[in-house]
Design an enzyme around this catalytic site. Structure first.
Site, PDB file in Angstrom:
ATOM      1  N   ASP A   1       5.840  43.280   5.094  1.00 43.20           N
ATOM      2  CA  ASP A   1       4.834  43.833   4.582  1.00 43.20           C
ATOM      3  C   ASP A   1       3.813  44.668   5.732  1.00 43.20           C
ATOM      4  OD1 ASP A   1       2.320  44.368   2.557  1.00 43.20           O
ATOM      5  OD2 ASP A   1       1.307  43.069   3.592  1.00 43.20           O
TER       6      ASP A   1
ATOM      7  N   LEU B   1       1.285  45.088  11.945  1.00 38.00           N
ATOM      8  CA  LEU B   1       1.829  43.972  12.499  1.00 38.00           C
ATOM      9  C   LEU B   1       1.991  44.142  14.119  1.00 38.00           C
ATOM     10  CD1 LEU B   1       2.979  41.264  11.694  1.00 38.00           C
ATOM     11  CD2 LEU B   1       5.249  42.264  11.690  1.00 38.00           C
TER      12      LEU B   1
ATOM     13  N   ASP C   1      -6.032  39.471  -3.988  1.00 34.76           N
ATOM     14  CA  ASP C   1      -5.223  40.727  -3.589  1.00 34.76           C
ATOM     15  C   ASP C   1      -3.970  40.715  -3.870  1.00 34.76           C
ATOM     16  OD1 ASP C   1      -4.461  43.536  -2.536  1.00 34.76           O
ATOM     17  OD2 ASP C   1      -3.872  42.577  -0.750  1.00 34.76           O
TER      18      ASP C   1
ATOM     19  N   HIS D   1       4.854  48.914  -6.549  1.00 38.24           N
ATOM     20  CA  HIS D   1       3.529  48.284  -6.945  1.00 38.24           C
ATOM     21  C   HIS D   1       2.294  48.679  -6.530  1.00 38.24           C
ATOM     22  CE1 HIS D   1       4.458  46.771  -3.004  1.00 38.24           C
ATOM     23  NE2 HIS D   1       3.391  45.871  -2.913  1.00 38.24           N
TER      24      HIS D   1
ATOM     25  N   GLU E   1       8.019  48.120   5.549  1.00 44.25           N
ATOM     26  CA  GLU E   1       7.123  48.959   4.738  1.00 44.25           C
ATOM     27  C   GLU E   1       6.370  49.587   5.903  1.00 44.25           C
ATOM     28  OE1 GLU E   1       3.221  48.901   1.883  1.00 44.25           O
ATOM     29  OE2 GLU E   1       3.479  47.197   3.242  1.00 44.25           O
TER      30      GLU E   1
ATOM     31  N   ARG F   1      11.287  41.529   2.804  1.00 40.81           N
ATOM     32  CA  ARG F   1      10.567  42.873   2.898  1.00 40.81           C
ATOM     33  C   ARG F   1       9.231  42.783   3.915  1.00 40.81           C
ATOM     34  NH1 ARG F   1       4.913  44.411   0.639  1.00 40.81           N
ATOM     35  NH2 ARG F   1       4.870  46.408   0.684  1.00 40.81           N
TER      36      ARG F   1
ATOM     37  N   ASN G   1       0.882  40.183   8.556  1.00 41.63           N
ATOM     38  CA  ASN G   1       0.185  40.918   9.396  1.00 41.63           C
ATOM     39  C   ASN G   1      -1.357  39.868   9.157  1.00 41.63           C
ATOM     40  OD1 ASN G   1      -2.378  43.121   8.444  1.00 41.63           O
ATOM     41  ND2 ASN G   1      -1.530  43.149  10.434  1.00 41.63           N
TER      42      ASN G   1
END
Length: 543
Positions: A203, A208, A63, A310, A245, A201, A105
């Protein structure tokens, strides 16, 4: 208002890149830290003062690096920890801060923690993950990729139990309710802070703190971990930041900012989607609606505004019919869409490479209340490769020159980590840094001017904002006030010239700061002209 040094992120220009696709230094076809280090003078010259690096940790790369097997190292393909330290040293010399992805996460299914957890029910790592012998629900509303996975639970024969995964099945979720996991996350943060990074950052922040499958863990406890992360980070570096995010509804946004003691910045997903709907309709009304949906946030907090990043352009805040409007305007073919709710294209192809519209959108981005994010390659108008699978369509290699492999690598083309775009319109022969650096009228030089002007207008990043009525549905105007100064921006979403009358400007002297054209000076009447797809920035002089 007294200037506070540690609010540097309010007026930063953040540039996002993936080390793997930016610059290859050793000819193996994969971008690396030495290559990135050699490119820092280019970014500094562009005016970038903060880099956000996508994951560069060891990973099987199922990923794009978000499936991590070691949080305390660098993927050997990209270099070594020594290379990372040299990169950080050079970035610091050039005044560029660096923030990195904190992907906690989930881990890779190949992470040693998970391998030990699935092998031994009594292992200390078993409770690092979330298990169930008979999960009662598949939680379809919590599946991150609904067209790829059909449940958040996956059975593991060796473990003889189901494990939780909100994303791909090869990315088992960590158990944030476990104090040992939270302590491990803080150790990871501490490690990279010691190496000089300026923040993280976060994610998938909503997942989470979701709490799916956890027992005896309150939502308040999970949400409180955001504050724990903030307190720990600031104990190590007082000017470091947390960027979350979190693609969530307006009423849930306060969970992430708190009273200013949790996240510093949040991606502005709401405004991003309403902006594209306004562009599709050539009507400012929905953009104004999006701005009004945003809750008031603490004065030390900030929005991170973006055009593209992205991932896909997600449209999940919009209705089905609104999504179809955007698809019709910018992604009319099924291959341009993804997950049934998003667009997997870069901006230039979405706008049919219309320079006027590209400039309009980025001018708007750099004036909207918040901090602007620029994705690598946007400054030269890079395209996408829809032949690539899923999100990788917008993750092609950086185009530096018109030479072999676009100057990205000396490797054989079939050895490149990602193909170089080579078509007639967006290929490296036509779209590259070297060519545009020599052309005063290029998009790259326009971006350098845009960034320099934005850095001279801290009001956009720090001030209080106000929507101004223009009397025209196609023309959006707003102003920002900070420490007695005011800046004003006007953007015309239509292809027709427009005259607007703005009462705020009547009797005022307007200093032209930036625009798509050299306009005639204001006559103090409050009436202003803007070209089709035009934009104008002013400083308002009360004298």
């Amino acid at each position: 208002m007294k200037y506070v040094k540690n609010l540097w992120y309010k007026n930063a220009i953040i540039y996002s890149l993936d080390v793997e696709t930016f610059k290859d230094s050793n000819g193996d076809g994969i971008g690396d830290f030495p290559g990135l280090t050699s490119s820092l003078t280019y970014l500094s010259g562009l005016g970038i003062d903060c880099l956000w690096l996508l994951p560069f940790y060891p990973s099987p790369n199922c990923d794009d690096g978000y499936d991590i097997t070691d949080y305390y190292s660098v993927d050997p393909r990209l270099g070594s920890l020594g290379d990372f330290v040299e990169f950080m040293h050079r970035a610091r010399e050039l005044g560029i801060r660096v923030i990195i992805d904190l992907v906690v996460n989930h881990t890779s299914i190949q992470h040693p923690w998970f391998q030990e957890a699935r092998s031994d029910k009594n292992s200390n790592y078993r409770p690092y993950y979330v298990w169930s012998e008979n999960p009662s629900e598949s939680h379809p509303d919590l599946i991150a990729f609904p067209t790829v996975e059909d449940s958040v639970w996956e059975y593991d024969e060796k473990a003889e139990a189901y494990y939780l995964h909100h994303f791909y099945k090869h990315q088992p979720d960590l158990n944030i309710g476990n104090p040992a996991v939270r302590e491990e996350i803080l150790k990871i943060m501490g490690f990279w802070l010691e190496l000089g990074i300026a923040g993280f950052r976060i994610d998938a922040a909503p997942f989470l703190i979701q709490g799916t499958g956890l027992e005896n863990v309150t939502p308040e406890k999970l949400q409180g971990f955001l504050q724990e992360m903030r307190e720990f980070m600031l104990s190590r570096r007082t000017d470091a930041i947390l960027l979350a995010e979190a693609n969530v509804e307006p009423e849930k946004i306060p969970l992430y900012f708190g009273k200013g003691e949790r996240m510093h910045l949040l991606f502005n997903f709401i405004l991003n989607q309403y902006m594209f709907l306004a562009l599709a309709r050539q009507d400012k009304t929905v953009l104004e609606e999006g701005l009004k949906l945003l809750p008031e946030i603490p004065s030390t907090c900030q929005w991170l505004n973006f055009v593209r990043h992205h991932d896909e352009l997600t449209l999940d805040f919009l209705s089905g019919s609104q999504q179809e409007e955007i698809f019709a305007a910018f992604a009319p073919e099924e291959n341009m869409q993804i997950f049934g709710r998003g667009v997997r294209r870069r901006l230039a192809p979405m706008m049919n490479n219309d320079r006027r519209r590209i400039e309009l959108i980025y001018s708007l981005l750099f004036t909207l209340p918040g901090t602007p994010l620029l994705r690598y390659g946007a400054e030269i108008g890079m395209g996408d490769d829809l032949c690539l699978h899923g999100r990788t369509s917008v993750r092609t290699a950086m185009q530096w020159t018109d030479e072999f492999n676009g100057g990205f690598s000396t490797a054989n083309p079939d050895e490149l980590t990602r193909p170089i775009i080579s078509d007639d319109e967006y290929g490296y022969k036509k779209v590259n840094v070297a060519f545009q650096e020599r052309d005063p009228s290029s998009l790259l030089n326009w971006f350098e001017h845009l960034i320099r002007t934005r850095q001279q207008c801290p009001e956009f990043g720090r001030g209080t904002w106000e929507i101004l009525e223009t009397g025209k549905s196609c023309t959006f105007a707003h102003c920002c006030h900070w420490e007695g100064a005011t800046v004003l921006a006007i953007h015309n979403f239509s292809d027709r010239p427009c005259h607007v009358n703005i009462p705020l400007c009547k009797g005022k002297h307007l200093w032209d700061l930036f625009g798509d054209h050299q306009y005639e000076p204001s006559d103090h009447s409050g009436e202003l002209c803007v070209n089709g797809y035009g934009y104008r920035w002013f400083r308002v002089d009360e004298r």
